[in-house]
Design a protein around this motif. Structure first.
Motif, PDB file in Angstrom:
ATOM      1  N   ALA A  58       0.830  -1.205   0.000  1.00  0.00           N
ATOM      2  CA  ALA A  58       0.000   0.000   0.000  1.00  0.00           C
ATOM      3  C   ALA A  58       0.865   1.256   0.000  1.00  0.00           C
ATOM      4  O   ALA A  58       0.523   2.267  -0.630  1.00  0.00           O
ATOM      5  CB  ALA A  58      -0.929  -0.001   1.214  1.00  0.00           C
ATOM      6  N   LEU A  59       2.007   1.191   0.708  1.00  0.00           N
ATOM      7  CA  LEU A  59       2.895   2.343   0.768  1.00  0.00           C
ATOM      8  C   LEU A  59       3.495   2.643  -0.601  1.00  0.00           C
ATOM      9  O   LEU A  59       3.572   3.802  -1.016  1.00  0.00           O
ATOM     10  CB  LEU A  59       4.006   2.099   1.796  1.00  0.00           C
ATOM     11  CG  LEU A  59       4.957   3.263   2.069  1.00  0.00           C
ATOM     12  CD1 LEU A  59       4.190   4.470   2.596  1.00  0.00           C
ATOM     13  CD2 LEU A  59       6.037   2.862   3.055  1.00  0.00           C
TER      14      LEU A  59
ATOM     15  N   VAL B 292      10.197   3.230  -0.046  1.00  0.00           N
ATOM     16  CA  VAL B 292       9.677   2.170   0.814  1.00  0.00           C
ATOM     17  C   VAL B 292      10.823   1.442   1.515  1.00  0.00           C
ATOM     18  O   VAL B 292      10.664   0.883   2.590  1.00  0.00           O
ATOM     19  CB  VAL B 292       8.797   1.176   0.017  1.00  0.00           C
ATOM     20  CG1 VAL B 292       9.642   0.267  -0.856  1.00  0.00           C
ATOM     21  CG2 VAL B 292       7.936   0.343   0.966  1.00  0.00           C
ATOM     22  N   GLY B 293      12.014   1.480   0.919  1.00  0.00           N
ATOM     23  CA  GLY B 293      13.174   0.851   1.543  1.00  0.00           C
ATOM     24  C   GLY B 293      13.548   1.486   2.862  1.00  0.00           C
ATOM     25  O   GLY B 293      14.201   0.857   3.706  1.00  0.00           O
ATOM     26  N   ALA B 294      13.126   2.723   3.069  1.00  0.00           N
ATOM     27  CA  ALA B 294      13.441   3.416   4.309  1.00  0.00           C
ATOM     28  C   ALA B 294      12.749   2.801   5.520  1.00  0.00           C
ATOM     29  O   ALA B 294      13.166   3.031   6.654  1.00  0.00           O
ATOM     30  CB  ALA B 294      13.053   4.903   4.191  1.00  0.00           C
ATOM     31  N   ILE B 295      11.708   2.004   5.304  1.00  0.00           N
ATOM     32  CA  ILE B 295      11.004   1.386   6.432  1.00  0.00           C
ATOM     33  C   ILE B 295      11.393  -0.082   6.604  1.00  0.00           C
ATOM     34  O   ILE B 295      10.751  -0.818   7.345  1.00  0.00           O
ATOM     35  CB  ILE B 295       9.474   1.502   6.277  1.00  0.00           C
ATOM     36  CG1 ILE B 295       9.015   0.808   4.993  1.00  0.00           C
ATOM     37  CG2 ILE B 295       9.017   2.940   6.333  1.00  0.00           C
ATOM     38  CD1 ILE B 295       7.594   0.333   5.024  1.00  0.00           C
ATOM     39  N   ALA B 296      12.475  -0.503   5.920  1.00  0.00           N
ATOM     40  CA  ALA B 296      12.888  -1.911   5.999  1.00  0.00           C
ATOM     41  C   ALA B 296      13.122  -2.358   7.428  1.00  0.00           C
ATOM     42  O   ALA B 296      12.794  -3.489   7.807  1.00  0.00           O
ATOM     43  CB  ALA B 296      14.151  -2.129   5.163  1.00  0.00           C
TER      44      ALA B 296
ATOM     45  N   VAL C  58       7.876  -4.626  -6.555  1.00  0.00           N
ATOM     46  CA  VAL C  58       7.545  -5.102  -7.903  1.00  0.00           C
ATOM     47  C   VAL C  58       6.029  -5.190  -8.099  1.00  0.00           C
ATOM     48  O   VAL C  58       5.488  -4.744  -9.123  1.00  0.00           O
ATOM     49  CB  VAL C  58       8.212  -6.465  -8.171  1.00  0.00           C
ATOM     50  CG1 VAL C  58       7.793  -6.992  -9.536  1.00  0.00           C
ATOM     51  CG2 VAL C  58       9.722  -6.328  -8.102  1.00  0.00           C
ATOM     52  N   GLY C  59       5.316  -5.764  -7.123  1.00  0.00           N
ATOM     53  CA  GLY C  59       3.870  -5.873  -7.233  1.00  0.00           C
ATOM     54  C   GLY C  59       3.194  -4.523  -7.278  1.00  0.00           C
ATOM     55  O   GLY C  59       2.292  -4.290  -8.100  1.00  0.00           O
ATOM     56  N   GLY C  60       3.633  -3.614  -6.425  1.00  0.00           N
ATOM     57  CA  GLY C  60       3.051  -2.275  -6.384  1.00  0.00           C
ATOM     58  C   GLY C  60       3.269  -1.525  -7.681  1.00  0.00           C
ATOM     59  O   GLY C  60       2.352  -0.882  -8.213  1.00  0.00           O
ATOM     60  N   LEU C  61       4.496  -1.607  -8.229  1.00  0.00           N
ATOM     61  CA  LEU C  61       4.799  -0.887  -9.464  1.00  0.00           C
ATOM     62  C   LEU C  61       4.048  -1.461 -10.666  1.00  0.00           C
ATOM     63  O   LEU C  61       3.667  -0.720 -11.570  1.00  0.00           O
ATOM     64  CB  LEU C  61       6.310  -0.909  -9.726  1.00  0.00           C
ATOM     65  CG  LEU C  61       7.141  -0.011  -8.809  1.00  0.00           C
ATOM     66  CD1 LEU C  61       8.619  -0.220  -9.064  1.00  0.00           C
ATOM     67  CD2 LEU C  61       6.775   1.454  -9.001  1.00  0.00           C
ATOM     68  N   SER C  62       3.839  -2.768 -10.681  1.00  0.00           N
ATOM     69  CA  SER C  62       3.079  -3.376 -11.769  1.00  0.00           C
ATOM     70  C   SER C  62       1.640  -2.866 -11.772  1.00  0.00           C
ATOM     71  O   SER C  62       1.077  -2.551 -12.831  1.00  0.00           O
ATOM     72  CB  SER C  62       3.091  -4.905 -11.642  1.00  0.00           C
ATOM     73  OG  SER C  62       4.412  -5.396 -11.735  1.00  0.00           O
ATOM     74  N   LEU C  63       1.031  -2.770 -10.594  1.00  0.00           N
ATOM     75  CA  LEU C  63      -0.324  -2.237 -10.482  1.00  0.00           C
ATOM     76  C   LEU C  63      -0.378  -0.768 -10.895  1.00  0.00           C
ATOM     77  O   LEU C  63      -1.297  -0.338 -11.601  1.00  0.00           O
ATOM     78  CB  LEU C  63      -0.840  -2.399  -9.051  1.00  0.00           C
ATOM     79  CG  LEU C  63      -1.180  -3.831  -8.617  1.00  0.00           C
ATOM     80  CD1 LEU C  63      -1.452  -3.885  -7.119  1.00  0.00           C
ATOM     81  CD2 LEU C  63      -2.389  -4.350  -9.388  1.00  0.00           C
ATOM     82  N   VAL C  64       0.627   0.000 -10.474  1.00  0.00           N
ATOM     83  CA  VAL C  64       0.675   1.427 -10.823  1.00  0.00           C
ATOM     84  C   VAL C  64       0.785   1.603 -12.330  1.00  0.00           C
ATOM     85  O   VAL C  64       0.104   2.439 -12.928  1.00  0.00           O
ATOM     86  CB  VAL C  64       1.850   2.114 -10.106  1.00  0.00           C
ATOM     87  CG1 VAL C  64       2.080   3.513 -10.663  1.00  0.00           C
ATOM     88  CG2 VAL C  64       1.579   2.197  -8.608  1.00  0.00           C
ATOM     89  N   MET C  65       1.657   0.814 -12.958  1.00  0.00           N
ATOM     90  CA  MET C  65       1.844   0.914 -14.406  1.00  0.00           C
ATOM     91  C   MET C  65       0.535   0.629 -15.138  1.00  0.00           C
ATOM     92  O   MET C  65       0.170   1.332 -16.099  1.00  0.00           O
ATOM     93  CB  MET C  65       2.927  -0.059 -14.860  1.00  0.00           C
ATOM     94  CG  MET C  65       3.209  -0.024 -16.357  1.00  0.00           C
ATOM     95  SD  MET C  65       4.493  -1.209 -16.788  1.00  0.00           S
ATOM     96  CE  MET C  65       4.488  -1.080 -18.574  1.00  0.00           C
TER      97      MET C  65
END
Length: 443
Positions: free
Chosen positions: A17-18, A213-217, A232-239
């Motif tokens: 979601a982030l 998002v890596g900042a909250i690892a 990867v999942g988030g970017l695929s949905l955004v695209m």
């Protein structure tokens, strides 16, 4: 140790979601103007959106290996420090403090002012005052604590989906442009290489933010497994969303009309929903932009604070000051506000976004190249996730990034020179302060 004190309570769904929440902001509503101005034709414009998504996903797949291997709070700053040393991580932090976050806040505030002035029937002279008011207001709100900023973020994320879904569905169903509006592929007097490059820079602003998002690892339950999936999942949905909404735009208005308006999404909404419905959609867009500004304020004020805690910046003692009750970096917020207001006075949304994309992609490319560096320097490093298609996928990410960088150098030399100059000012600052650095021992 410091890292162990962070609560590891974030799972895959919040991280996913982030990514979606950070990436989908103002760009999808306003960048079609720059994209179709650059290409002069709908076909090449859509290719720019697709290519931007492919490069971003390749970058996400590549950076995910680094982020999973180095799951530290701080994200890209931690990756560069681990791979290249103090100087490069300092320059990134410096660039984020002086250019990246303030330019994001300024550009988004300008577009908020543009949209608000259009909605209220005000002249262009109202844009800058509105932009300053909204940015100052959000900085003040975030000084009440991260919980306040989080509430604003949640509400705006929900609201941003409403105009997106409405425009996509109604635009595709009721739009009368059809495939005619998706052609021609290339316009006359628009060289493909430079036109596509300029359009690509515009789309990359719409895709930007995913790496944060890596900042909250350090606060994720299982970052080595969940972080790559989230990116990867988030970017695929955004695209997919970006392609759908741009096709919907073109079904309603030709590329020339989208290029001619400062508020393309609102122009489309007025056609398909009528003036009253268009205003409701416009309000939803304003809330979305408002939330995106809030996101950059919330994260941006913490970068100079994190550097100041380690005594890396001039005036570190002042910048590291927290509010007594909410424990928010108040003076770092003030610094962000001052630089943002200075940039707002330029009044140029596209110039600011191109500037920040040029600068940040230099560091993105370094992050992608870190996969090769770390595999050679530290072959025994634990890598629970490895980029698929190695080395092809990292090379695609690197070549895409270099294309963006060099295209900006050739097509916007003054803009690129300004970005490089301000970033390189960080070098003498680093040299003067490197012996004063203190360590947080967050490893």
């Amino acid at each position: 140790m410091g890292k162990d004190e962070l609560k590891k309570n974030l799972g895959l769904v919040p991280a996913l979601a982030l990514v979606i929440g950070i990436v989908i902001g103002a760009g999808v509503f306003f960048k079609p103007t720059a994209v179709f101005t650059a290409t002069g034709a709908p076909g090449l414009g859509l290719i720019a959106w697709i290519l931007g998504g492919v490069i971003t996903i390749a970058g996400g797949l590549t950076a995910a290996e680094v982020s999973a291997a180095i799951p530290k709070t701080g994200g890209m700053i931690a990756y560069l420090e681990e791979t290249y040393g103090d100087m490069w991580s300092f320059l990134l932090g410096w660039a984020q403090t002086i250019i990246y976050f303030p330019a994001n806040v300024a550009a988004l505030a300008i577009i908020f002012g543009t949209q608000a002035a259009s909605l209220l029937g005000m002249s262009d002279s109202a844009i800058v005052p509105i932009a300053i008011i909204v940015s100052v207001f959000l900085i003040i709100m975030n000084l009440f604590g991260s919980k306040t900023g989080g509430v604003i973020q949640t509400v705006s994320t929900i609201c941003k989906l409403i105009p997106l879904i409405a425009i996509i569905i109604i635009g595709l169903i009721n739009g009368n442009g059809g495939t005619v509006r998706l052609l021609p592929m290339v316009a006359q007097n628009h060289p493909i290489a430079t036109s596509l490059g300029s359009a690509l820079v515009a789309t990359m602003f719409a895709y930007d933010g995913w790496i944060n998002v890596g900042a909250i690892a350090g606060e994720m339950k299982n970052p080595k497994r969940d972080l790559p999936i989230a990116i990867v999942g988030g970017l695929s949905l955004v695209m997919a969303v970006y392609l759908l909404i741009n096709v919907a735009y073109l079904f309603v208005l030709p590329a020339s009309a989208l290029a001619a308006t400062k508020t393309p999404a609102a122009a489309v909404a007025n056609v398909i929903f009528g003036q009253a419905g268009g205003k409701i959609i416009t309000i939803g867009i304003l809330i979305s932009v408002f939330g995106t500004i809030n996101g950059y304020v919330l994260t941006g004020m913490r970068v100079p604070y994190a550097m100041a805690v380690e005594n890396k910046l001039p005036g570190s003692k002042w910048l590291a000051k927290l509010t007594p009750n909410s424990k928010v970096p108040v003076n770092s917020g003030i610094l962000l506000g001052i630089i943002s207001i200075i940039l707002i006075f330029s009044g140029k949304f596209d110039q600011l976004t191109d500037l920040l994309i040029f600068v940040i992609w230099i560091f993105y490319v370094m992050t992608f190249f870190a996969v090769f560096v770390l595999r050679k320097k530290r072959p025994d490093m634990e890598r629970p996730y490895k980029v698929p298609g190695y080395p092809i996928v990292p090379i695609i990410a690197i070549l895409g990034g270099l294309y963006i960088i060099f295209n900006t150098l050739f097509t916007q030399p003054l803009n690129a020179g300004l970005g490089l100059g301000v970033t390189l000012i960080g070098l003498p600052v680093y040299m003067a302060r490197k012996n004063k650095f203190t360590r947080n021992n967050e490893d």
